[in-house]
Write an enzyme that holds these catalytic residues in place. Structure first.
Site: not given
Length: 209
Positions: A104, A108, A200, A203
């Site tokens: 990402r 933006t 997550d 993770d």
């Protein structure tokens, strides 16, 4: 509009509970994700076409059925998607595996493609795009777009858990791609995490933070 299939099989739901539990360690988490991926693969391949063949059993000749030459491709979205690949390969060992890497952009907040390696014949394959978490839907939608730009025609999206927001994005951007999930959760929080979710996935699979 694409369809959403929620797998309510008791074994999937049972194992998903322990995947969600914050007290489940990395080893157990990884094993459970692998097992659920196998169970989901069983369901997601339910519509593979069959053809008749003739074989010899130890007793006599018989007519039997085999999968009619359909080629399957698995496309995990790096990195969390890797945790589900082996579980699917247990059922479909001949499947080719491609990879798509996205991150990402901090400015933006849009997904940026950084790595793509695919089977050379993706236009001939039924492709299963794999990502444990369908949260905002940005990465999944970008991955599906990248595959279509390279000639993919038959696509399915497979996730453990989805948020309604992510489902909406994929359905709007890719109305031809059906979505297969073990659960649809309540919502996204302000940080873009699925609630209640499982944290997550990357993770927890790889023991990083």
């Amino acid at each position: 509009m694409s369809r959403v299939y929620v797998f309510d099989h008791p074994l999937i739901q049972h194992k998903l509970t322990f995947i969600r539990d914050k007290n489940t360690g990395t080893k157990e988490f990884r094993e459970l994700v692998d097992e659920v991926a196998t169970l989901m693969a069983y369901e997601i391949t339910r519509d593979l076409p069959l053809e008749d063949t003739v074989i010899e059993t130890p007793v006599s000749t018989c007519r039997a059925r085999v999968i009619s030459g359909k080629k399957v491709g698995l496309i995990p979205i790096l990195r969390a998607g890797l945790g589900m690949v082996d579980g699917i390969l247990k059922l479909i060992p001949a499947a080719k595996v491609g990879h798509i890497g996205l991150y990402r952009d901090p400015e933006t907040l849009q997904p940026v493609e950084y790595y793509v390696k695919l089977p050379t014949d993706i236009e001939e394959r039924d492709l299963i795009v794999i990502d444990p978490m369908l949260a905002t839907g940005g990465s999944a939608s970008a991955a599906l777009t990248a595959l279509k730009q390279r000639g993919a025609k038959n696509l399915k999206l497979m996730c453990l858990i989805a948020a309604p927001e992510g489902i909406k994005v994929v359905q709007e951007d890719h109305p031809d791609v059906d979505i297969y999930v073990a659960a649809v959760d309540e919502k996204l929080n302000d940080h873009g995490y699925i609630v209640p979710g499982l944290g997550d996935a990357g993770d927890r699979l790889f023991g990083t933070k």
